[in-house]
Design a protein around this motif. Sequence first.
Motif, short mmCIF file in Angstrom:
data_model
loop_
_atom_site.label_atom_id
_atom_site.label_comp_id
_atom_site.label_asym_id
_atom_site.label_seq_id
_atom_site.Cartn_x
_atom_site.Cartn_y
_atom_site.Cartn_z
N GLN A 22 1.55 -17.48 37.35
CA GLN A 22 2.39 -16.76 36.40
C GLN A 22 1.91 -17.07 34.99
O GLN A 22 1.63 -18.22 34.66
CB GLN A 22 3.85 -17.16 36.55
N MET A 23 1.79 -16.04 34.16
CA MET A 23 1.27 -16.22 32.81
C MET A 23 2.30 -16.92 31.91
O MET A 23 3.51 -16.78 32.10
CB MET A 23 0.89 -14.87 32.19
N PRO A 24 1.83 -17.68 30.94
CA PRO A 24 2.75 -18.37 30.02
C PRO A 24 3.54 -17.37 29.19
O PRO A 24 3.10 -16.24 28.95
CB PRO A 24 1.82 -19.22 29.16
N PRO A 25 4.74 -17.75 28.71
CA PRO A 25 5.64 -16.79 28.06
C PRO A 25 5.04 -16.05 26.86
O PRO A 25 5.20 -14.83 26.75
CB PRO A 25 6.82 -17.66 27.63
N VAL A 48 -12.72 -18.53 24.38
CA VAL A 48 -11.28 -18.70 24.26
C VAL A 48 -10.73 -18.87 25.66
O VAL A 48 -10.81 -17.94 26.48
CB VAL A 48 -10.61 -17.50 23.56
N LEU A 49 -10.17 -20.05 25.95
CA LEU A 49 -9.64 -20.34 27.28
C LEU A 49 -8.21 -20.86 27.18
O LEU A 49 -7.88 -21.61 26.25
CB LEU A 49 -10.49 -21.39 27.99
N MET A 50 -7.38 -20.45 28.15
CA MET A 50 -6.05 -21.04 28.30
C MET A 50 -6.10 -22.02 29.46
O MET A 50 -6.68 -21.73 30.51
CB MET A 50 -4.99 -19.97 28.56
N ASP A 51 -5.49 -23.20 29.26
CA ASP A 51 -5.56 -24.27 30.26
C ASP A 51 -4.26 -24.31 31.07
O ASP A 51 -3.21 -24.71 30.54
CB ASP A 51 -5.79 -25.60 29.56
N PRO A 52 -4.29 -23.95 32.34
CA PRO A 52 -3.07 -23.95 33.15
C PRO A 52 -2.55 -25.35 33.47
O PRO A 52 -1.44 -25.48 34.01
CB PRO A 52 -3.50 -23.22 34.42
N GLU A 53 -3.33 -26.38 33.17
CA GLU A 53 -2.89 -27.75 33.42
C GLU A 53 -2.35 -28.43 32.16
O GLU A 53 -1.81 -29.53 32.25
CB GLU A 53 -4.06 -28.57 33.99
N ASP A 54 -2.51 -27.79 31.03
CA ASP A 54 -2.00 -28.33 29.77
C ASP A 54 -0.78 -27.49 29.38
O ASP A 54 -0.87 -26.52 28.62
CB ASP A 54 -3.08 -28.27 28.69
N ASP A 79 3.46 -27.17 28.28
CA ASP A 79 4.57 -27.85 27.63
C ASP A 79 5.88 -27.54 28.35
O ASP A 79 5.91 -26.87 29.39
CB ASP A 79 4.62 -27.50 26.14
N ASP A 80 6.98 -28.01 27.79
CA ASP A 80 8.29 -27.85 28.43
C ASP A 80 8.75 -26.41 28.50
O ASP A 80 9.63 -26.06 29.29
CB ASP A 80 9.34 -28.68 27.68
N ASP A 81 8.18 -25.54 27.65
CA ASP A 81 8.53 -24.12 27.66
C ASP A 81 7.65 -23.31 28.61
O ASP A 81 7.76 -22.09 28.67
CB ASP A 81 8.42 -23.53 26.25
N GLY A 82 6.77 -24.00 29.30
CA GLY A 82 5.87 -23.29 30.20
C GLY A 82 4.66 -22.70 29.52
O GLY A 82 3.91 -21.93 30.14
N ARG A 106 -13.79 -25.62 33.92
CA ARG A 106 -13.70 -25.31 35.35
C ARG A 106 -12.38 -24.63 35.70
O ARG A 106 -12.31 -23.80 36.60
CB ARG A 106 -13.85 -26.59 36.18
N ARG A 107 -11.30 -24.98 35.01
CA ARG A 107 -9.98 -24.49 35.41
C ARG A 107 -9.38 -23.48 34.45
O ARG A 107 -8.31 -22.94 34.70
CB ARG A 107 -9.04 -25.68 35.57
N GLY A 108 -10.02 -23.26 33.28
CA GLY A 108 -9.42 -22.44 32.24
C GLY A 108 -9.46 -20.95 32.53
O GLY A 108 -10.34 -20.44 33.23
N LEU A 109 -8.49 -20.21 31.96
CA LEU A 109 -8.44 -18.75 32.04
C LEU A 109 -9.15 -18.19 30.82
O LEU A 109 -8.75 -18.43 29.68
CB LEU A 109 -6.99 -18.28 32.06
N GLN A 110 -10.21 -17.44 31.05
CA GLN A 110 -11.04 -16.92 29.96
C GLN A 110 -10.40 -15.69 29.35
O GLN A 110 -10.10 -14.71 30.05
CB GLN A 110 -12.44 -16.58 30.47
N LEU A 111 -10.20 -15.69 28.03
CA LEU A 111 -9.56 -14.58 27.33
C LEU A 111 -10.54 -13.77 26.48
O LEU A 111 -10.27 -12.60 26.21
CB LEU A 111 -8.42 -15.08 26.44
N GLU A 112 -11.63 -14.37 26.01
CA GLU A 112 -12.55 -13.58 25.19
C GLU A 112 -13.37 -12.67 26.12
O GLU A 112 -13.84 -13.10 27.18
CB GLU A 112 -13.44 -14.49 24.34
#
Length: 650
Positions: free
Chosen positions: A66-69, A144-150, A152-155, A130-136
Motif C-alpha cells: 500500500q502506498m504511503p498517504p 528518486v526512491l521511496m524506502d518502504p522500510e523507513d 514513520d507513525d503516519d505510515g 535493493r528495496r526502494g521504489l523508484q519514482l524518477e
Amino acid sequence: MTQTTEFDWRPFLLRWSGEWSDWSDSRSDDETRSEGDEAARQGRWLGFPPASEERIVAMEKRLGRQMPPSYRQFLKVSDGWQHAGGFVWLLAGTTDARWHDNESGLADMFEEDLDEDAGPDERRDAEIWRRGLQLEVESDATYVLMDPEDVDDDGEWAVYTWAGWRAAPPERYANFAEFMRDMHREFHSLRAHRTEGEPEFANDTTRELDALVEKARLMALRGEWERAGRTLDEAKEYGRPRAVGLGDQIRRLLGQTYMVYFEDVVTDPRYAPELLPSLVAEHAAHSYRDDSTLMFHLRGAGDDVVSSAYATLERVRDGTYRYTAAGPFGEAVERARELARWGDTDGAWRTLMDALPLWQPLGPDHLAPMGWVADPLLGPLLTPDRGRELLSTPRGGQAGEAPARSAGLDADNLTWLADPDAHDNLTSYRFVLVEGVAPEDLPGRLADGDEAALDDPMTSDEARRRSLGGQREFSSYDDRALMSVGRAGDRWSFAFDGDPAHFDPRRFVSPAAAAAAAATAAGAGARAVVVWSGLRTWRGNPFFHLSVARDGAERYAFTYADAEIHRTGEIPRALDPDRFFGSGSGKVEGEGHAEAERSLLEAVTGEFGVHLPRHAITNGRLHTFTSRSWTRAPGNGETYAVISLNLVRE
C-alpha cells in the motif's frame, strides 16, 4: 514538523505549474520545447489527470504494498509530474512506479565503502537501492526512491535522492510531500540566479518571500533573531536575494563560519567596511597564504572593494587591523579595546553591549556590527552565548525587550588555574602580581635593556613562536620568562607565564623583591606576589612556591618541593604552608596536590584581593615582554651548556 496526510496538493501544484508556465513564456522564442513542455505551458499544468482509486489500488496490487498517504493523495490530484526541481524531468505515476531492485548497481558501490564500524545510516544508504521504489522516470542522472522500510507513525515512507555529480550521500526527506516542497524550492532557487539579460523571475511566491525577508530584517533588529533566522533560511532555500547575506550575519555572530560568505552584500561598497574584515579574517585563518579563493567570494566586486579586501587581509595577517565604527558605538569600541588589551574581556564586552542600542546599520542589509570579530583584541570576546546576547539586543532604532546578560568568563579569583581544563598544558605556571603599578610599567621592574618594553598584543602561542623565532642562543642556566601582562584587580597588575621552564629550587631566584622595588605615587611601598605552581606537572616532582615582597625586600616566602617545606619570614596564617601540605614531609600525595593547589590559590585570592583573567590569558591577546632570568647565575665550579644557532644563507 513535517507535512504528511494533511498536505493540500491541488493549490500547491497549481501555483507551481503557473510559475513554471510564466517562466517558460519569458524564455526567448527561438528556444525549442518538447511536446509535453508546450502542452504544460499552454495548459498551465505540469501534472497529468488524477488517478482514480481503482488505478491506485491496481498499482498497489502490482507492487505488493500500500502506498504511503502523501504519495497516494498526490496521485489523486495528478498521476505523475513533470519538472520536479531542476534535474528530475518526469516523476512516476501509477503506471511507471517500480521497484528499483539495484538496477543501477549502486547498492554494490555503497556496500564496498562500508567498514566494520558502519552505522545504521551508512548501511541504509546501501540497502535502499535493493528495496526502494523508484519514482524518477526521466532525469539528469538523478535517482528518486521511496524506502518502504523507513516508515514513520503516519505510515509515510522516507524519500531519498542521489546524483553522482553532487558528490554527497543520498539526501533524505521524511515523506513525499516534503520532497515535492523541496523540489519547488529548488525550481525557484535555480530561476532566481539568472544570467545577464534574462528577465526577472517574479511571481506571487517571490513577492511573498521578499516581503517576509524585510519583516525578518526588522525582527532581527528588534532582537528576535531566531524567528528572523528561520524566515531567512526558508527564503534562502528559494534563492531569494538578501536572504543569504542577512542570514550569514546571524550565523557569523553565533560563531558559525562554514559556508558564511555574506553573498552579494559583502561586495556592496556600503557594507564592505563591516563585512569584509570578517570574511577576510576567516580566509586568513585557513588559506596558508593561498589567496586564490578570496576572489571567488568577491566575484562581481568593484576595484575599490577588491583593493580594500587585500589591504584588510594584510592588516589581519600582521595583526594591525583595527575595527572602527561611527557615533557613540564607535566610542564604546575604543573603550572596549583598551579594556581588552589589559585583560578585562568581561568589561570590554559589557562596554560594547551597553552601547549596542545606539548602533546604526550602514543600510537595509546590515543587521549588526560585524567588523569587530576580525579585530585582534575584540574578536576573542565572541563566544556563542555572547553572540546570542548581541543578536537578542534591540538596535538600529528598533524597540524590543533587552536580553539577559551572558555570563562573564572571568571569575574574580585565581582558582581557575587549578581546573584540569583550564588550558591544554597549564599544569605548571608562574606569575607576578604587583600592587599600585600599571601593567605597562611591569617590564621596567622585571626586565632589562631592550627587553623592558612591551610587544604588541598577541596570543600566547603567537608570542612564543615570535620569541623562539628570534632566539639564537639557549642556555641551560638562563630562565628568562615570556610574560603576558594585564590588570589583576583593583590597583594590581600581573605578569603571567603559562609555559615555564623546569623548576630547580637550588637555583631559583624570586623576582618579588625587584617587582616591589619602587614606591607608588601615593608614597606607600608597593607589594609584589610571586607564585610558581607545578603541583600537577609531569616534569619532575610536584612543587609550589610563594613569595611576597614590599619596599624592595622579600618579607616572607615558602617552597614546597620534594615533599618538604622550606620557609622564610613571618608567613600569615592564611598562607601558612602547613595548612595545605601538613607540618611534616611527605604528607600530601596524589589527588591531594590538586586540592592543595586550589586551596592555596583561594588563599592568595583572599589575602590580596587579586584575580587573573582566564579568558584573556587562554583565548585573548595580551601585551608580552621577556623577563630577567628566574634563576641565579652559575657559581664557581658549576657547569652549564649554551647552544648557539648560526643561520647560513646561500
